[in-house]
Design an enzyme around this catalytic site. Structure first.
Site, mmCIF file in Angstrom:
data_model
loop_
_atom_site.group_PDB
_atom_site.id
_atom_site.type_symbol
_atom_site.label_atom_id
_atom_site.label_comp_id
_atom_site.label_asym_id
_atom_site.label_seq_id
_atom_site.Cartn_x
_atom_site.Cartn_y
_atom_site.Cartn_z
ATOM 1 N N LYS A 148 -46.178 22.276 56.666
ATOM 2 C CA LYS A 148 -45.863 21.400 55.559
ATOM 3 C C LYS A 148 -45.001 20.267 56.100
ATOM 4 O O LYS A 148 -44.418 20.383 57.179
ATOM 5 C CB LYS A 148 -45.211 22.149 54.416
ATOM 6 C CG LYS A 148 -44.015 22.950 54.791
ATOM 7 C CD LYS A 148 -43.686 23.896 53.641
ATOM 8 C CE LYS A 148 -42.491 24.736 54.012
ATOM 9 N NZ LYS A 148 -42.649 26.125 53.616
ATOM 10 N N ASP B 21 -35.342 21.849 58.490
ATOM 11 C CA ASP B 21 -36.291 21.536 59.567
ATOM 12 C C ASP B 21 -37.332 20.495 59.155
ATOM 13 O O ASP B 21 -38.307 20.278 59.870
ATOM 14 C CB ASP B 21 -36.976 22.813 60.057
ATOM 15 C CG ASP B 21 -37.746 23.511 58.959
ATOM 16 O OD1 ASP B 21 -37.340 23.415 57.793
ATOM 17 O OD2 ASP B 21 -38.771 24.142 59.259
ATOM 18 N N SER C 256 -35.065 27.038 58.697
ATOM 19 C CA SER C 256 -35.505 26.198 57.587
ATOM 20 C C SER C 256 -34.374 25.784 56.659
ATOM 21 O O SER C 256 -33.410 25.169 57.081
ATOM 22 C CB SER C 256 -36.622 26.927 56.836
ATOM 23 O OG SER C 256 -37.179 26.087 55.861
ATOM 24 N N HIS C 257 -34.475 26.197 55.398
ATOM 25 C CA HIS C 257 -33.513 25.771 54.385
ATOM 26 C C HIS C 257 -32.303 26.694 54.321
ATOM 27 O O HIS C 257 -31.414 26.488 53.504
ATOM 28 C CB HIS C 257 -34.214 25.770 53.030
ATOM 29 C CG HIS C 257 -34.930 27.073 52.793
ATOM 30 N ND1 HIS C 257 -36.090 27.387 53.459
ATOM 31 C CD2 HIS C 257 -34.629 28.133 52.028
ATOM 32 C CE1 HIS C 257 -36.464 28.605 53.087
ATOM 33 N NE2 HIS C 257 -35.601 29.077 52.226
ATOM 34 N N ASP D 177 -35.573 19.414 53.846
ATOM 35 C CA ASP D 177 -34.722 20.565 54.191
ATOM 36 C C ASP D 177 -34.298 20.586 55.663
ATOM 37 O O ASP D 177 -34.540 19.627 56.407
ATOM 38 C CB ASP D 177 -35.443 21.867 53.827
ATOM 39 C CG ASP D 177 -36.596 22.176 54.765
ATOM 40 O OD1 ASP D 177 -37.193 21.227 55.292
ATOM 41 O OD2 ASP D 177 -36.895 23.371 54.986
ATOM 42 N N ASP E 188 -39.622 20.294 56.699
ATOM 43 C CA ASP E 188 -40.972 20.555 56.187
ATOM 44 C C ASP E 188 -41.030 20.596 54.658
ATOM 45 O O ASP E 188 -42.111 20.543 54.089
ATOM 46 C CB ASP E 188 -41.596 21.815 56.816
ATOM 47 C CG ASP E 188 -40.775 23.063 56.592
ATOM 48 O OD1 ASP E 188 -39.667 22.964 56.013
ATOM 49 O OD2 ASP E 188 -41.230 24.148 57.006
ATOM 50 N N ARG E 189 -39.879 20.693 53.991
ATOM 51 C CA ARG E 189 -39.895 20.707 52.525
ATOM 52 C C ARG E 189 -39.557 19.335 51.950
ATOM 53 O O ARG E 189 -38.926 18.532 52.627
ATOM 54 C CB ARG E 189 -38.850 21.689 51.993
ATOM 55 C CG ARG E 189 -39.142 23.104 52.342
ATOM 56 C CD ARG E 189 -38.150 24.034 51.660
ATOM 57 N NE ARG E 189 -38.590 25.397 51.900
ATOM 58 C CZ ARG E 189 -38.249 26.426 51.171
ATOM 59 N NH1 ARG E 189 -37.443 26.281 50.150
ATOM 60 N NH2 ARG E 189 -38.711 27.626 51.454
HETATM 61 C C1 G1P Z 1 -40.155 30.879 51.111
HETATM 62 C C2 G1P Z 1 -41.106 30.226 50.146
HETATM 63 C C3 G1P Z 1 -42.479 30.087 50.787
HETATM 64 C C4 G1P Z 1 -42.342 29.304 52.097
HETATM 65 C C5 G1P Z 1 -41.301 29.958 52.982
HETATM 66 C C6 G1P Z 1 -41.028 29.139 54.231
HETATM 67 O O1 G1P Z 1 -40.626 32.159 51.449
HETATM 68 O O2 G1P Z 1 -41.206 30.952 48.943
HETATM 69 O O3 G1P Z 1 -43.346 29.438 49.903
HETATM 70 O O4 G1P Z 1 -43.562 29.253 52.772
HETATM 71 O O5 G1P Z 1 -40.075 30.107 52.274
HETATM 72 O O6 G1P Z 1 -40.514 27.872 53.945
HETATM 73 P P1 G1P Z 1 -40.069 33.512 50.752
HETATM 74 O O7 G1P Z 1 -38.575 33.504 50.946
HETATM 75 O O8 G1P Z 1 -40.419 33.392 49.309
HETATM 76 O O9 G1P Z 1 -40.783 34.628 51.451
HETATM 77 ZN ZN ZN Z 2 -38.254 24.371 56.169
#
Ligand code: G1P
Ligand code: ZN
Length: 550
Positions: A383, A286, A113-114, A284, A288-289
Site C-alpha cells: 500500500k 513507514d 508501521s504505525h 504512517d 504505506d497508510r
Molecule cells: C492491521 C490492519 C490491516 C493491515 C495491517 C498492516 O492489521 O487491520 O488491514 O494490513 O495492520 O498495516 P491487524 O492489526 O488488524 O492484524
Molecule cells: Zn504502515
C-alpha cells in the site's frame, strides 16, 4: 571476509503476523533474536548465486543497528550485493519499488508501521519477495517453523558499513574472486520519479498555485523527505503545507498512525470551521497508510478506495481503465458497487496486503485497499500513502470540486456504505479470546434471530481460497451478516504487541440521500448496540468504550 558460524538457541515467539514479525524493541534486543529470524528466513529462501537484497526501514529506534546485522548476515549467506536506502531509510512503498525496479531477489523492510517507536516502542521486520510484495504465508509459515529449531546462524566479520554516503563499498568475499558490495542509494528520487510518471503533476501544480490550501502531516515518520521532494520541489507547494516532516526515532513521542485519534494536530487544523484548509492528509510510520480529510470532512478509507476506483480514468496512469479491484474482507463493499458499474471484477481477500500480490501479478486487479487506511495499485506491491494523496489531488485538480462535494456526489450515485471500526486495544489475551469464543458458540443459534430492525442471515469465520495459487487461509475474522446487507465483523489484530486488540467493523448500506449527511456513529448506533450484545464485550473485558474509533 570470514564467515562465522555462531551457535544459537531458538525462541518460540517468532511467528510473523499480519505484516511481518513485530515485537517490542527490548525483545528484538535479546541475544541472537534478530539473527535467528534472519537466518531462518535465508534458509527458507534458498538464495541463488549473485542475489541482490534491498534493505531499508522507517528510521525508528534500532533501525541502524539491525541493518548492520542484516548486511553482515547477507554477506555470509550468499548475497553478493545489498542495496540500502541512504541512512537506512526506505518507506515501505519505496522499498517495494526499488525491489521491482532493480529486479532484485527480495528485500527486508524494517518497520513496525504505525506502532509507536523509541526504545520502549516496537520494532519489526518483514520480508518482501521479488515482485516487491510481502512474502506469502507459505514462506512466513516455514520461517516460523525453522525459527523454532534453529541451532546456529552464519554471519561475516565485516566492519561497520557506512550507510549514509551514496555510493558503493566493496569487500572481498568469503570465497576467493568473489566480492560483496554494499550500495547506498538515494531513497527518495526513484520513488518521486515513479509518482511523477503516474500522476498529472502539471494539473496538481496548477491547483496548488491557485490558492488551494493543503496540509500534509508526515507524523515525524518516514514520508517527510519524500513529501518535501514531491510537494515542495516538484509541485511547488509552500513549505507550510507540510508538517512533522523530520523523521525521528520515536516519531516525536507520538503514535504514527494516521487516524482521527492519533493525527490530532492535523485533525484540529482540518476541522477548524471556516478557517479549515481545503485538503489534509497524513501517512504512517513507514509511509504505506494514508488518511484523507476535506474541509471539516473525514473520508473513510473504504469510501476513499471507491472514489479512486470511480475516478481512475482521470489519472494518466489509469486513463485506459482498471482491470479489477480488491478489498480486504472487513473493508466496506463501497468499491464493489463501483466495480459492478464499471463491469470489472472485485475480489474479497483476508486482512493484510500480502493477499493482493497474486491478483496483481496475474493482472486481475489494478486498485486494492483496506479499511485500515491502506490504498494502492499495481505500480508497487505494497500500500502506498503518498500515492493515495497524489491520486486525490489529481482527481480534485481535474474535477475542480471539494473533497466533500466529491463524496456527496459519489454517494448520490452509488448510495452510501456507512462504516466504522471500533478498536479495543491491549485487552488481556484471555478476555479477548473468550469474547471470540462466545460469538462462535452462537454460530448455529444466531441465524434467523431478530435484533431491533435487523435480522441475522448467517455467520461464519471467513475463509479465503486464493483463485491464483489455490491456497486456503482459514480463520480470517468472524462475520455476522444481516438480511439487509448490513454486517458486523469481529477480528483479533495480528499486528499488536501488547495483549490482544479486538476490532469490531460495522457496516450498513444507506441508499437514501436524505440520510447521507448523518455521522456514522449516529447512523450505526443500533448496530453498535447489537455488536456489544452479541459479543458480551463489556461484560467479558470490563471495557466500556473503544480505544480508537474510525
Ligand atoms: C492491521 C490492519 C490491516 C493491515 C495491517 C498492516 O492489521 O487491520 O488491514 O494490513 O495492520 O498495516 P491487524 O492489526 O488488524 O492484524
Ligand atoms: Zn504502515
Amino acid at each position: 571476509m570470514k564467515i562465522i558460524v555462531t551457535p544459537s538457541q531458538p525462541y518460540s515467539d517468532q511467528k510473523p503476523g499480519t505484516s511481518g514479525l513485530r515485537k517490542k524493541v527490548k525483545i528484538f534486543q535479546q541475544e541472537h533474536y534478530l539473527e535467528n529470524f534472519v537466518q531462518s528466513l535465508f534458509d527458507t529462501l534458498v538464495v541463488p548465486n549473485d542475489a541482490v537484497l534491498v534493505v531499508g526501514g522507517d528510521g525508528r529506534y534500532h533501525n541502524r543497528q539491525a541493518i548492520q546485522t542484516i548486511i553482515s548476515m547477507a554477506a555470509a549467506n550468499g548475497f553478493t550485493r545489498v542495496l540500502i536506502g541512504q541512512g537506512g531509510i526506505l518507506s515501505t512503498p519505496a522499498a517495494s519499488h526499488v525491489i521491482r525496479k532493480y529486479k532484485t531477489f527480495g528485500g527486508m523492510v524494517l518497520s513496525a508501521s504505525h506502532n509507536q517507536g523509541g526504545i520502549h516502542g516496537d520494532f519489526g521486520i518483514k520480508y518482501n519477495i521479488g515482485n516487491g510484495g510481502p512474502a506469502p504465508e507459505k514462506i512466513t509459515d516455514e520461517v516460523f517453523a525453522k525459527s523454532k529449531v534453529i541451532a546456529e546462524y552464519k554471519i561475516s566479520d565485516l566492519p561497520l558499513v557506512d550507510i549514509d554516503t551514496i555510493g558503493e563499498t566493496q569487500f572481498a568475499g568469503a570465497v576467493s574472486d568473489q566480492t560483496f558490495t554494499v550500495q547506498v542509494i538515494d531513497a527518495v528520487q526513484d520513488y518521486a520519479d515513479l509518482m511523477q510518471s503516474l500522476f498529472d503533476f502539471k494539473a496538481i501544480r496548477q491547483l496548488l498555485a491557485s490558492g488551494f490550501e493543503m496540509k500534509f502531516d508526515a507524523m515525524h515518520a518516514v514520508t517527510g523527505p519524500y513529501a518535501k521532494e514531491i510537494f515542495v520541489n516538484r509541485l511547488g507547494a509552500s513549505t507550510d503545507s507540510l508538517m512533522n516532516c523530520e523523521p525521528s526515532e520515536d516519531f516525536g513521542g507520538g503514535h504514527p498512525d494516521p487516524n482521527l485519534t492519533y493525527a490530532e494536530e492535523l485533525v484540529k487544523i482540518m476541522f477548524a470551521g471556516e478557517n479549515a484548509l481545503d485538503f489534509g492528509a497524513a501517512s504512517d510510520g513507514d509511509g504505506d497508510r494514508n488518511m484523507i480529510l476535506g474541509q471539516n470532512f473525514f473520508v473513510t478509507p473504504s469510501d476513499s478506495l471507491a472514489v479512486l476506483a470511480a475516478n481512475a480514468t482521470l489519472v494518466p496512469a489509469y486513463k485506459n481503465g482498471i482491470a479489477g479491484v480488491a478489498r480486504s474482507m472487513p473493508t466496506s463493499g463501497a468499491v464493489d458497487r463501483v466495480a459492478a458499474k464499471l463491469n470489472i471484477p472485485s475480489f474479497e481477500t483476508p486482512t493484510g496486503w500480502k493477499f493482493f500480490g497474486n491478483l496483481m501479478d496475474a493482472g486481475q486487479v489494478t486498485l486494492c485497499g483496506e479499511e485500515s487506511f491502506g490504498t494502492s495499485s499495481s505500480h508497487v506491491r505494497e500500500k502506498d500513502g503518498l500515492w493515495a494523496v497524489l491520486f486525490w489531488l489529481n482527481v480534485i485538480a481535474v474535477k475542480q470540486m471539494s473533497v466533500e462535494a466529491i463524496l456527496k456526489a459519489h454517494w448520490l450515485e452509488y448510495g452510501r456504505n456507512v462504516y466504522s471500526r471500533h478498536d479495543y486495544e491491549a485487552i488481556p489475551t484471555e478476555a479477548a479470546n473468550s469474547v471470540i469464543a462466545h460469538i462462535k458458540s452462537q454460530f448455529s443459534s444466531l441465524p434467523g434471530q431478530v435484533f431491533g430492525s435487523y435480522t441475522v442471515k448467517l455467520c461464519d469465520d471467513f475463509s479465503y481460497h486464493d483463485p491464483i495459487d489455490g491456497s486456503v487461509s482459514n480463520n480470517q475474522g468472524i462475520r455476522v451478516l444481516f438480511t439487509d446487507g448490513s454486517r458486523i465483523v469481529f477480528r483479533l489484530s495480528g499486528t499488536g504487541t501488547e495483549g490482544a486488540t479486538l476490532r469490531i467493523y460495522l457496516e450498513a448500506y444507506e441508499p437514501d440521500s436524505a440520510k447521507h449527511h448523518l455521522d456514522a456513529q449516529v447512523a450505526l448506533a443500533e448496530m453498535i448496540r447489537i455488536a456489544l450484545q452479541i459479543s458480551q464485550l463489556v461484560e467479558k473485558t470490563g471495557r466500556v468504550a473503544p480505544t480508537v474509533i474510525t
